[in-house]
Design an enzyme around this catalytic site. Sequence first.
Site, mmCIF file in Angstrom:
data_model
loop_
_atom_site.group_PDB
_atom_site.id
_atom_site.type_symbol
_atom_site.label_atom_id
_atom_site.label_comp_id
_atom_site.label_asym_id
_atom_site.label_seq_id
_atom_site.Cartn_x
_atom_site.Cartn_y
_atom_site.Cartn_z
ATOM 1 N N ARG A 17 0.824 -1.224 0.000
ATOM 2 C CA ARG A 17 0.000 0.000 0.000
ATOM 3 C C ARG A 17 0.855 1.270 0.000
ATOM 4 O O ARG A 17 0.372 2.359 -0.252
ATOM 5 C CB ARG A 17 -0.945 -0.011 1.211
ATOM 6 N N LYS A 24 8.442 -0.928 3.596
ATOM 7 C CA LYS A 24 7.645 -0.075 4.487
ATOM 8 C C LYS A 24 8.357 0.274 5.791
ATOM 9 O O LYS A 24 8.421 1.446 6.175
ATOM 10 C CB LYS A 24 6.304 -0.761 4.799
ATOM 11 N N THR A 79 -0.314 -12.283 9.597
ATOM 12 C CA THR A 79 0.272 -12.025 10.923
ATOM 13 C C THR A 79 0.234 -13.289 11.799
ATOM 14 O O THR A 79 1.160 -13.527 12.584
ATOM 15 C CB THR A 79 -0.476 -10.876 11.622
ATOM 16 N N GLY A 138 -9.049 -3.560 12.125
ATOM 17 C CA GLY A 138 -9.850 -4.641 12.676
ATOM 18 C C GLY A 138 -10.756 -4.097 13.777
ATOM 19 O O GLY A 138 -10.420 -3.108 14.433
ATOM 20 N N ARG A 313 25.625 20.680 4.994
ATOM 21 C CA ARG A 313 25.557 19.246 4.680
ATOM 22 C C ARG A 313 26.422 18.398 5.613
ATOM 23 O O ARG A 313 27.196 18.938 6.408
ATOM 24 C CB ARG A 313 25.944 19.050 3.217
ATOM 25 N N TYR A 346 30.178 27.807 -2.410
ATOM 26 C CA TYR A 346 30.184 26.363 -2.128
ATOM 27 C C TYR A 346 31.512 26.014 -1.476
ATOM 28 O O TYR A 346 32.582 26.210 -2.066
ATOM 29 C CB TYR A 346 29.996 25.533 -3.408
ATOM 30 N N ARG A 420 44.133 36.798 -12.131
ATOM 31 C CA ARG A 420 43.267 37.587 -12.996
ATOM 32 C C ARG A 420 44.048 38.135 -14.205
ATOM 33 O O ARG A 420 45.202 38.515 -14.071
ATOM 34 C CB ARG A 420 42.776 38.744 -12.131
HETATM 35 C C1 UD1 Z 1 -3.458 -5.527 11.197
HETATM 36 C C2 UD1 Z 1 -4.543 -6.269 11.966
HETATM 37 C C3 UD1 Z 1 -5.738 -5.346 12.161
HETATM 38 C C4 UD1 Z 1 -5.301 -4.097 12.901
HETATM 39 C C5 UD1 Z 1 -4.136 -3.418 12.180
HETATM 40 C C6 UD1 Z 1 -3.570 -2.340 13.070
HETATM 41 C C7 UD1 Z 1 -4.362 -8.633 11.396
HETATM 42 C C8 UD1 Z 1 -4.934 -9.747 10.627
HETATM 43 N N1 UD1 Z 1 -4.932 -7.448 11.243
HETATM 44 O O1 UD1 Z 1 -3.954 -5.232 9.908
HETATM 45 O O2 UD1 Z 1 -6.747 -6.007 12.921
HETATM 46 O O3 UD1 Z 1 -6.388 -3.207 13.046
HETATM 47 O O4 UD1 Z 1 -3.070 -4.357 11.923
HETATM 48 O O5 UD1 Z 1 -2.589 -1.598 12.426
HETATM 49 O O6 UD1 Z 1 -3.434 -8.842 12.136
HETATM 50 N N2 UD1 Z 1 3.344 -8.939 8.734
HETATM 51 C C9 UD1 Z 1 4.259 -9.967 8.765
HETATM 52 N N3 UD1 Z 1 3.980 -11.092 8.046
HETATM 53 C C10 UD1 Z 1 2.840 -11.247 7.319
HETATM 54 C C11 UD1 Z 1 1.918 -10.167 7.308
HETATM 55 C C12 UD1 Z 1 2.203 -9.049 8.022
HETATM 56 O O7 UD1 Z 1 5.303 -9.881 9.409
HETATM 57 O O8 UD1 Z 1 2.677 -12.305 6.691
HETATM 58 C C13 UD1 Z 1 3.647 -7.708 9.507
HETATM 59 C C14 UD1 Z 1 3.676 -6.452 8.654
HETATM 60 O O9 UD1 Z 1 5.000 -6.176 8.222
HETATM 61 C C15 UD1 Z 1 3.169 -5.390 9.601
HETATM 62 C C16 UD1 Z 1 2.272 -6.152 10.575
HETATM 63 O O10 UD1 Z 1 2.612 -7.509 10.441
HETATM 64 O O11 UD1 Z 1 4.208 -4.773 10.319
HETATM 65 C C17 UD1 Z 1 0.783 -5.948 10.277
HETATM 66 O O12 UD1 Z 1 0.495 -6.378 8.965
HETATM 67 P P1 UD1 Z 1 -0.434 -5.534 7.997
HETATM 68 O O13 UD1 Z 1 -0.533 -6.273 6.716
HETATM 69 O O14 UD1 Z 1 0.002 -4.147 7.958
HETATM 70 O O15 UD1 Z 1 -1.819 -5.677 8.765
HETATM 71 P P2 UD1 Z 1 -3.054 -4.687 8.699
HETATM 72 O O16 UD1 Z 1 -3.787 -4.944 7.453
HETATM 73 O O17 UD1 Z 1 -2.612 -3.317 8.979
HETATM 74 CA CA CA Z 2 -0.655 -2.351 9.191
#
Ligand code: UD1
Ligand code: CA
Length: 435
Positions: A17, A24, A79, A138, A313, A346, A420
Amino acid sequence: MANNLEILILAAGKGTRMNSDTPKVLQPLLGIPMIEHVVEKSLNLKPKKITMIIHRGLTFLEKIYPKIDFIVQEPQLGTGHAVQIFVKKNKKIKNNLLVLYGDNPLIEEQDLKQIIFHLKKNDISLLGFEKKNNSSYGIIIENNNQVDEIVEYKDASAEQRTLKICNSGIMGLSKNALSYIFDIKNNNIKREYYLTDIVKISKKYNHSTKLIVAKNSSSALGVNDMKELSVAEKILQESLRSKALKHGVHMKAPETVFLSKDTKFGKNVTIDPYVVIGSKVVIGNEVHIQSFSHIENAIIKNKVSIGPYARIRPGTILNDNSKIGNFVEIKNSKIDKFSKVNHLSYIGDADIGEKVNVGAGTITCNYDGVKKSKTKIKKNSFIGSNTSLVAPVTIGKNSIIGAGSVITKNVRDNKLALTRSEQKEMRYSRKNKKK
Ligand code: UD1
Ligand code: CA
């Protein structure tokens, strides 16, 4: 040290996204990668162990954080799947597990402490937060103050979508809860293993889930896209500005000044509107930074004046009472006490001694297309306007360079040097000029 606590940071998601080639969790927030915020908060809790779930593109993090265990999750099936592979790898789980998300950088320590505390008497503790117009998080479904389940927004009914408590994703899991982690299945719209399903499963075993509602809802902000990243930046910038103001930094328009997490200020510092301070900047006492200046990775000592429109810098040291004026760029250079580079210059890879005056339009030609070379200007020298200093080159002390010179050879102490061409005067006729 929290003696029975481990932390698991989930950071393997591809972050599609974001629509960005940068993973990310490496997107910058207050000048440092987003994941750094989560790691720092994890370390503050002094757990027994920290593990991070990553995708292949993040394996270089192993070198950056030698104290963290890393597990590569390929493919990323959700997750719940991420926690399952952690449990698979650590067969004998002895500790409670605090699950953090790599995309939850604003999480507050007070909320985390609550989650850990409530794991003493509950199988699961959960951080929820209030949100008026939820369109992605969620949803936490409660009944008589008992958490029944968490339904992902996409899977929720219209009625469930009107509920106000959202899931932050942050969760505490006891040893018990982890024992039924493999009950999580992927029968949902996204065909993913949702960690959130653990709540419903736990209920089947008659276990309890404690819901904690975040004190500040921003603590739960999930950063999934550039819009949310900008919201996170805004919240954090505001808190940095408040801290700086409290410290005594004078800012007429703080909302236009951008700071970094590690910006250090002395006393009596004034920052005019529209200034950007990148990471690793240390500012001394009585420093004045004027509008539209950009400073990064630099040490600014006392009574220094910068800008307006200056770019400082990385690798720059501006010593006491030095002055950098408008449209001046300084890179990897030391400007010593009472020296001035006031206009349109510079200065790169240079070492400028005390009380040197660098005239308008002076350029250090530090790069010959292949390598970078140093320019040295010793104390009390005067560099005339529009001078090109072709490095490597040294200008001795008390010397003067005539305006418009191209200096390719070292100049000794106490000399006047100029390259010069001579000015000539000739007669000319305007007779043929058309009227
Ligand atoms: C998730 C929650 C949602 C909550 C939201 C809050 C779940 C199913 N949903 O959704 O309820 O409201 O976070 O921000 O948990 N990740 C992994 N491996 C995976 C998938 C994801 O390590 O296979 C990590 C991602 O890098 C991220 C985190 O888990 O840091 C959450 O994953 P993401 O896909 O962002 O979940 P959301 O759709 O935001
Ligand atoms: Ca998320």
